[in-house]
Design an enzyme around this catalytic site. Structure first.
Site, mmCIF file in Angstrom:
data_model
loop_
_atom_site.group_PDB
_atom_site.id
_atom_site.type_symbol
_atom_site.label_atom_id
_atom_site.label_comp_id
_atom_site.label_asym_id
_atom_site.label_seq_id
_atom_site.Cartn_x
_atom_site.Cartn_y
_atom_site.Cartn_z
ATOM 1 N N GLY A 47 -0.623 -0.155 -1.671
ATOM 2 C CA GLY A 47 -1.010 -1.548 -1.856
ATOM 3 C C GLY A 47 -1.888 -2.002 -0.710
ATOM 4 O O GLY A 47 -1.814 -1.457 0.399
ATOM 5 N N GLN A 52 -6.166 -7.998 4.661
ATOM 6 C CA GLN A 52 -6.080 -6.794 5.501
ATOM 7 C C GLN A 52 -7.441 -6.155 5.743
ATOM 8 O O GLN A 52 -7.590 -5.338 6.647
ATOM 9 C CB GLN A 52 -5.142 -5.759 4.871
ATOM 10 C CG GLN A 52 -3.685 -6.187 4.881
ATOM 11 C CD GLN A 52 -2.816 -5.105 4.285
ATOM 12 O OE1 GLN A 52 -2.681 -5.005 3.073
ATOM 13 N NE2 GLN A 52 -2.233 -4.269 5.135
ATOM 14 N N CYS A 102 3.466 -0.656 6.386
ATOM 15 C CA CYS A 102 2.301 -1.503 6.109
ATOM 16 C C CYS A 102 1.085 -0.899 6.807
ATOM 17 O O CYS A 102 1.189 -0.471 7.959
ATOM 18 C CB CYS A 102 2.569 -2.913 6.637
ATOM 19 S SG CYS A 102 1.209 -4.054 6.364
ATOM 20 N N LEU A 103 -0.043 -0.876 6.121
ATOM 21 C CA LEU A 103 -1.252 -0.294 6.714
ATOM 22 C C LEU A 103 -1.726 -1.103 7.923
ATOM 23 O O LEU A 103 -2.505 -0.605 8.727
ATOM 24 C CB LEU A 103 -2.362 -0.180 5.664
ATOM 25 C CG LEU A 103 -2.058 0.772 4.496
ATOM 26 C CD1 LEU A 103 -3.165 0.720 3.450
ATOM 27 C CD2 LEU A 103 -1.865 2.205 4.979
ATOM 28 N N HIS A 144 5.692 -7.557 -1.095
ATOM 29 C CA HIS A 144 5.088 -7.197 0.193
ATOM 30 C C HIS A 144 3.609 -7.607 0.214
ATOM 31 O O HIS A 144 3.148 -8.249 1.170
ATOM 32 C CB HIS A 144 5.229 -5.685 0.426
ATOM 33 C CG HIS A 144 4.551 -5.182 1.659
ATOM 34 N ND1 HIS A 144 5.234 -4.659 2.733
ATOM 35 C CD2 HIS A 144 3.236 -5.149 2.010
ATOM 36 C CE1 HIS A 144 4.365 -4.321 3.681
ATOM 37 N NE2 HIS A 144 3.140 -4.599 3.257
ATOM 38 N N GLU A 145 2.882 -7.237 -0.847
ATOM 39 C CA GLU A 145 1.438 -7.527 -0.862
ATOM 40 C C GLU A 145 1.177 -9.026 -0.929
ATOM 41 O O GLU A 145 0.276 -9.540 -0.259
ATOM 42 C CB GLU A 145 0.755 -6.800 -2.034
ATOM 43 C CG GLU A 145 0.770 -5.282 -1.935
ATOM 44 C CD GLU A 145 0.341 -4.745 -0.584
ATOM 45 O OE1 GLU A 145 -0.547 -5.351 0.060
ATOM 46 O OE2 GLU A 145 0.905 -3.736 -0.135
ATOM 47 N N HIS A 148 1.217 -11.012 2.264
ATOM 48 C CA HIS A 148 -0.013 -10.980 3.065
ATOM 49 C C HIS A 148 -0.886 -12.202 2.767
ATOM 50 O O HIS A 148 -1.641 -12.657 3.626
ATOM 51 C CB HIS A 148 -0.829 -9.716 2.769
ATOM 52 C CG HIS A 148 -0.329 -8.481 3.466
ATOM 53 N ND1 HIS A 148 -0.310 -8.366 4.839
ATOM 54 C CD2 HIS A 148 0.151 -7.308 2.991
ATOM 55 C CE1 HIS A 148 0.170 -7.168 5.166
ATOM 56 N NE2 HIS A 148 0.460 -6.509 4.064
HETATM 57 NI NI NI Z 1 1.204 -4.556 4.153
#
Ligand code: NI
Length: 189
Positions: A47, A52, A102-103, A144-145, A148
């Protein structure tokens, strides 16, 4: 187009509330989505939210691979999907804990409580409404996404920050524990 740089925790855009997308069919938006997909693939994530990659819009891409499904019978796989202006409604009060990474927090993971079952509604890239009920890993990825888009990273959802750690350190500890178990079993014979 080259892939985009993923910003990490500390960048102010990750703490901002993102703006709604005006036109889901805008070709420029579709180009952004294509580049986000490339970026997510390169990073090996499931995701990615527009903030991000430095774009403060309410847009996420995500997928739910078969291999990541939980035991929850309502958990369902999902091919790569873009959600525009998503809105989540938890169904019931039940929370479940699960590991998240998380990235924007590379190398880390932690145990995060999330609503077990949710309803979500969003627009697709064709402007049509996407509406689903989700559980398990599917519900977790969506939550989660979408966090953001409201300027939240998963540690702010954690109830025990003691579980936050580096993936490689946890893997090494687990491998050592397994080896100790195996040696104990051999000694015990
Ligand atoms: Ni994330």
């Amino acid at each position: 187009m080259a892939s985009l740089q993923i910003v990490r925790a500390g960048h102010p855009i990750l703490r901002q509330v993102a703006q709604p997308v005006g036109d889901p069919t805008d070709p420029e938006l579709h180009r952004l989505v294509e580049t986000m997909i490339e970026t997510m693939d390169e990073a090996g994530g499931v995701g990615l939210a527009a903030p991000q990659v430095g774009v403060p819009l309410r847009l996420v891409i995500l997928m739910v691979p078969e291999t990541r499904l939980s035991d929850d019978p309502e958990d369902t796989a999902l091919p790569l999907t873009a959600l525009i202006n998503p809105v989540i409604t938890p169904l019931g009060d039940a929370l479940v804990e699960g590991w998240e990474g998380c990235l924007s927090l590379p190398g880390l993971r932690g145990l995060v409580p999330r609503a077990e079952r949710i309803h979500y509604r969003a627009l697709g890239l064709d402007g049509r409404v996407i509406e689903r009920i989700a559980s398990g890993f599917h519900a977790r990825v969506v939550q989660h996404e979408c966090d953001h888009l409201d300027g939240r990273l998963y540690p702010s959802r954690m109830t025990d920050l003691g579980t936050l750690g580096f993936v490689d350190e946890m893997a090494r500890a687990a491998a050592e524990a397994n080896q100790a178990d195996a040696e104990e079993a051999v000694d015990g014979d």
